[in-house]
Design a protein around this motif. Sequence first.
Motif: not given
Length: 391
Positions: A44, A50-51, A262, A323-324, A348, A350, A354
Amino acid sequence: MEHRCEVAVLGMGAMGAATLYQLAKAGVNVIGVDRHHPPHDQGSSHGDTRITRLSVGEGDAYLPIVRNSHRIWRELEALSGESLFEQCGVLVMTSGPDYDADDASDFTHRTLHLAQTHGIEHERLSAEQIRQRFPQFSPVLDTAVGYFEPSGGYVRPERCIAVQLQLAETLGATLLKGETVTHIRSDEQGVTVTTDQRTIIADRVVISAGMWSQGLLGAPFDRLLRVCRQTLFWFELEETAKFAPVSPTFIRHQGAGDDASYGFPPLPGENSLKVATEQYSEESSPDTLDRTVSAAEALEMFDTHVRGKIAGVSSRVAKLAVCAYTVTPDSHFIIDEHPSLKNTLVVSACSGHGFKHSAALGEALAHWCVRGSSELDLSAFSLKRFAGVTE
Ligand SMILES: Cc1cc2nc3c(=O)[nH]c(=O)nc-3n(C[C@H](O)[C@H](O)[C@H](O)COP(=O)(O)OP(=O)(O)OC[C@H]3O[C@@H](n4cnc5c(N)ncnc54)[C@H](O)[C@@H]3O)c2cc1C
């Protein structure tokens, strides 16, 4: 083979790498185990970006965590010389025909409210201000509302993981890559971790297994967690100038429902825009996850979320990824002690938001292992809230 350590960290993705680094930094004798060779693209924590932002629309409980993460990314940059955290700003906006200006549950409203409540530097933008400042996003309806946070932006997940693992190893941590944990048992002697290659006996264990958590943790997690496949798309730019000199990370809601997307500005030296959505309805599993993205999915993404909404982007696909998310029933985190495995902490789950918190959660979990508690209040993420679901 039998190994002993003070703490074993099972899974060295976002959460595990951060925890391992912080434990090694605290002088703890720590072993990390991962079935793959992190950073990798099977879990993941891949896909370049990642934002991150302080006003986390998901709720107040996350603010102290992400604040600490921002501090730690900068510390890691200083130690490694790597660029990990780009403060290009975050634009959150709602612009769509179904937008209801009085709907306090709207994501942009929640984000604005949190920023106002906690004194986070931001601007509230009208439709006209969004159009002037960010002409790449169009059309913006007259009813639109925007939130701009200058200190937000994006982090580089693969680099963050790599840097923390390298630093952990330098500080004395043992990293076991390409090794799968098959069983965990706890008793008065400690926690016994069985892998496909050895046995590890640890005083404490942190389980950060991402989408594999259900299988490794057993009850009640097997009833609480769902794995949801997500797709990521990079479309080639037609007009690079639209995104220069800086363009923000963005979250765009259409109004009612969950019609949102996004994306990220082009990375230095690259000529594509990454765009994605979220889905929570189709469930998958690590074994059945479809890791291919079809041309039809790419076209649908372009037609629904890029065409006529983001200027200067072509439908040509530069890159695709799957991705998951590991999702809990209320989409918040689960961070707690395992109810039936003593001295075992679980992180985890998340729910797809996360990464921005991972550096600080690693620090908090390390404190939890060393001192029995952490300065961060993680009670909002305890298992207790699902008592009704798990009984
Ligand atoms: C498409 C997508 C977009 C996202 N966007 C954002 C965002 O913009 N901002 C944000 O903050 N968050 C975002 N997230 C969420 C964030 O990336 C995740 O919450 C976070 O990366 C998960 O980290 P993790 O450590 O739990 O899992 P992972 O990084 O997947 O790590 C789990 C590790 O455990 C290992 N493992 C599993 N089972 C075993 C076993 N039996 N033995 C040994 N090793 C094992 C795996 O190999 C893996 O390396 C996004 C997630 C996805 C999928």
